[in-house]
Design a protein around this motif. Structure first.
Motif, PDB file in Angstrom:
ATOM      1  N   GLN A  77       0.826  -1.195   0.000  1.00 56.88           N
ATOM      2  CA  GLN A  77       0.000   0.000   0.000  1.00 56.88           C
ATOM      3  C   GLN A  77       0.868   1.255   0.000  1.00 56.88           C
ATOM      4  N   ALA A  78       1.900   1.252   0.839  1.00 60.60           N
ATOM      5  CA  ALA A  78       2.803   2.399   0.896  1.00 60.60           C
ATOM      6  C   ALA A  78       3.556   2.563  -0.425  1.00 60.60           C
ATOM      7  N   HIS A  79       3.938   1.441  -1.042  1.00 58.05           N
ATOM      8  CA  HIS A  79       4.653   1.489  -2.321  1.00 58.05           C
ATOM      9  C   HIS A  79       3.768   2.075  -3.418  1.00 58.05           C
ATOM     10  N   TRP A  80       2.498   1.631  -3.466  1.00 62.66           N
ATOM     11  CA  TRP A  80       1.582   2.171  -4.465  1.00 62.66           C
ATOM     12  C   TRP A  80       1.300   3.653  -4.213  1.00 62.66           C
ATOM     13  N   ALA A  81       1.126   4.035  -2.948  1.00 68.17           N
ATOM     14  CA  ALA A  81       0.863   5.440  -2.632  1.00 68.17           C
ATOM     15  C   ALA A  81       2.023   6.319  -3.081  1.00 68.17           C
ATOM     16  N   ALA A  82       3.247   5.860  -2.853  1.00 67.67           N
ATOM     17  CA  ALA A  82       4.417   6.623  -3.278  1.00 67.67           C
ATOM     18  C   ALA A  82       4.487   6.702  -4.805  1.00 67.67           C
ATOM     19  N   THR A  83       4.133   5.615  -5.477  1.00 70.72           N
ATOM     20  CA  THR A  83       4.148   5.602  -6.942  1.00 70.72           C
ATOM     21  C   THR A  83       3.124   6.569  -7.504  1.00 70.72           C
ATOM     22  N   PHE A  84       1.906   6.564  -6.945  1.00 70.55           N
ATOM     23  CA  PHE A  84       0.879   7.495  -7.391  1.00 70.55           C
ATOM     24  C   PHE A  84       1.297   8.939  -7.146  1.00 70.55           C
ATOM     25  N   ALA A  85       1.908   9.192  -5.988  1.00 70.35           N
ATOM     26  CA  ALA A  85       2.331  10.553  -5.657  1.00 70.35           C
ATOM     27  C   ALA A  85       3.393  11.054  -6.629  1.00 70.35           C
ATOM     28  N   ALA A  86       4.299  10.153  -7.027  1.00 70.49           N
ATOM     29  CA  ALA A  86       5.368  10.539  -7.939  1.00 70.49           C
ATOM     30  C   ALA A  86       4.887  10.661  -9.377  1.00 70.49           C
ATOM     31  N   HIS A  87       3.819   9.921  -9.710  1.00 66.26           N
ATOM     32  CA  HIS A  87       3.311   9.918 -11.092  1.00 66.26           C
ATOM     33  C   HIS A  87       1.791  10.071 -11.064  1.00 66.26           C
ATOM     34  N   PRO A  88       1.290  11.274 -10.774  1.00 69.02           N
ATOM     35  CA  PRO A  88      -0.149  11.458 -10.584  1.00 69.02           C
ATOM     36  C   PRO A  88      -0.989  11.175 -11.826  1.00 69.02           C
ATOM     37  N   HIS A  92       5.155 -12.007 -16.428  1.00 65.49           N
ATOM     38  CA  HIS A  92       5.786 -11.819 -15.122  1.00 65.49           C
ATOM     39  C   HIS A  92       5.467 -12.937 -14.138  1.00 65.49           C
ATOM     40  N   CYS A  93       4.527 -13.799 -14.472  1.00 65.77           N
ATOM     41  CA  CYS A  93       4.215 -14.917 -13.581  1.00 65.77           C
ATOM     42  C   CYS A  93       5.391 -15.894 -13.586  1.00 65.77           C
ATOM     43  N   GLY A  94       5.967 -16.128 -12.424  1.00 67.66           N
ATOM     44  CA  GLY A  94       7.134 -16.988 -12.320  1.00 67.66           C
ATOM     45  C   GLY A  94       8.442 -16.228 -12.341  1.00 67.66           C
ATOM     46  N   ALA A  95       8.380 -14.907 -12.659  1.00 69.64           N
ATOM     47  CA  ALA A  95       9.585 -14.083 -12.660  1.00 69.64           C
ATOM     48  C   ALA A  95       9.732 -13.376 -11.317  1.00 69.64           C
ATOM     49  N   GLY A  96      10.941 -12.963 -10.991  1.00 66.92           N
ATOM     50  CA  GLY A  96      11.158 -12.258  -9.733  1.00 66.92           C
ATOM     51  C   GLY A  96      11.239 -13.227  -8.565  1.00 66.92           C
ATOM     52  N   THR A  97      10.832 -12.759  -7.406  1.00 69.73           N
ATOM     53  CA  THR A  97      10.936 -13.540  -6.179  1.00 69.73           C
ATOM     54  C   THR A  97       9.623 -14.251  -5.892  1.00 69.73           C
ATOM     55  N   ALA A  98       9.656 -15.556  -5.776  1.00 74.63           N
ATOM     56  CA  ALA A  98       8.459 -16.336  -5.465  1.00 74.63           C
ATOM     57  C   ALA A  98       8.147 -16.208  -3.983  1.00 74.63           C
ATOM     58  N   LEU A  99       6.898 -15.831  -3.677  1.00 75.27           N
ATOM     59  CA  LEU A  99       6.469 -15.651  -2.295  1.00 75.27           C
ATOM     60  C   LEU A  99       5.491 -16.723  -1.850  1.00 75.27           C
ATOM     61  N   GLY A 100       5.153 -17.637  -2.735  1.00 80.71           N
ATOM     62  CA  GLY A 100       4.179 -18.673  -2.418  1.00 80.71           C
ATOM     63  C   GLY A 100       2.759 -18.219  -2.679  1.00 80.71           C
ATOM     64  N   ASN A 107       8.184  -8.411  -8.217  1.00 74.36           N
ATOM     65  CA  ASN A 107       8.995  -7.994  -9.351  1.00 74.36           C
ATOM     66  C   ASN A 107       9.014  -6.477  -9.384  1.00 74.36           C
ATOM     67  N   GLY A 108      10.193  -5.885  -9.290  1.00 78.83           N
ATOM     68  CA  GLY A 108      10.301  -4.432  -9.332  1.00 78.83           C
ATOM     69  C   GLY A 108       9.652  -3.738  -8.155  1.00 78.83           C
ATOM     70  N   GLY A 109       9.575  -4.434  -7.029  1.00 77.50           N
ATOM     71  CA  GLY A 109       8.987  -3.843  -5.838  1.00 77.50           C
ATOM     72  C   GLY A 109       7.498  -4.074  -5.697  1.00 77.50           C
ATOM     73  N   PHE A 110       6.857  -4.591  -6.733  1.00 73.85           N
ATOM     74  CA  PHE A 110       5.422  -4.855  -6.697  1.00 73.85           C
ATOM     75  C   PHE A 110       5.158  -6.343  -6.524  1.00 73.85           C
ATOM     76  N   VAL A 111       4.223  -6.680  -5.644  1.00 73.15           N
ATOM     77  CA  VAL A 111       3.809  -8.068  -5.444  1.00 73.15           C
ATOM     78  C   VAL A 111       2.498  -8.289  -6.198  1.00 73.15           C
ATOM     79  N   VAL A 112       2.455  -9.344  -6.995  1.00 72.13           N
ATOM     80  CA  VAL A 112       1.253  -9.676  -7.770  1.00 72.13           C
ATOM     81  C   VAL A 112       0.838 -11.106  -7.446  1.00 72.13           C
ATOM     82  N   HIS A 113      -0.433 -11.277  -7.119  1.00 73.45           N
ATOM     83  CA  HIS A 113      -1.012 -12.606  -6.950  1.00 73.45           C
ATOM     84  C   HIS A 113      -1.641 -12.981  -8.296  1.00 73.45           C
TER      85      HIS A 113
END
Length: 215
Positions: free
Chosen positions: A8-19, A154-162, A168-174
């Protein structure tokens, strides 16, 4: 800070930087939902994860009454400012979708979200949210949502969290498989499942349309 709160904090910062990161025009699934909801005679819409409000504003311009829910109060304030004269049909709610939705039973005609369900939510949390969506929908009401699926690059790329989640790139995707779509459709009729692509990667998604069974 939990994983979801960090996202949530990551998305808020992204929105703030790129409105204007998503532009002012509605997304393709947002335009689809507007046409469907108007055709079906819907009057009230709950949008989950309204973000910068590009689809929220499209619902308002179509004459719908919208409750826009997001965890970022700053984003909701921006939607209120952009709504102009349509703000009289807009209610904004800062809330966490991991908790019960702050609406009465059977109180809305439609629920909409664009990639909200792809957040860092566990499968049990998604099941609880799906149950809450069914609770606030009137019998026969519509639920339209989009999710990135397991065919996405991007599915299977980056860090697997289970549990189908990857960072990937700081964003977590289910990422969703078809079994998860069916699992979350309990108590609803699946009306449509349409694959589409969005963005430069491109992201590969499903647009899911459900109708709540009654009573």
């Amino acid at each position: 800070m939990t994983d979801v709160e960090a996202q949530q904090a990551h998305w808020a910062a992204t929105f703030a930087a790129h409105p204007e990161m998503y532009g002012g025009q509605p997304s393709a699934p947002g335009a689809y939902a507007v046409e469907l909801f108007v055709r079906e005679g819907c009057r009230t819409v709950l949008e989950l994860g309204a973000g910068q409000g590009r689809d929220t504003l499209a619902f308002l311009r179509a004459g719908l009454r919208v409750t826009a829910l997001d965890y970022a109060a700053e984003a909701l304030a921006g939607i209120e400012q952009s709504a102009g004269a349509d703000a009289e049909r807009l209610a904004t709610v800062a809330a966490d979708v991991r908790r019960p939705l702050p609406l009465p039973d059977a109180s809305v005609d439609a629920v909409y979200s664009h990639m909200l369900l792809n957040m860092a939510l566990t499968t049990p949390e998604l099941e609880a949210l799906a149950a809450e969506i069914r609770r606030v929908l009137r019998p026969g009401g519509l639920h339209v949502y989009t999710v990135r699926h397991t065919g996405d690059a991007h599915c299977g790329a980056g860090t697997a969290l289970g549990d189908g989640m990857f960072e990937n790139g700081g964003f977590v995707v289910h990422f969703f498989d078809r079994a998860l779509v069916d699992r979350l459709a309990t108590g609803c009729t699946l009306l449509d499942l349409t694959p589409f692509e969005e963005g430069d990667l491109p992201r590969r998604l499903w647009r899911v349309t459900l109708r709540r069974e009654g009573p």
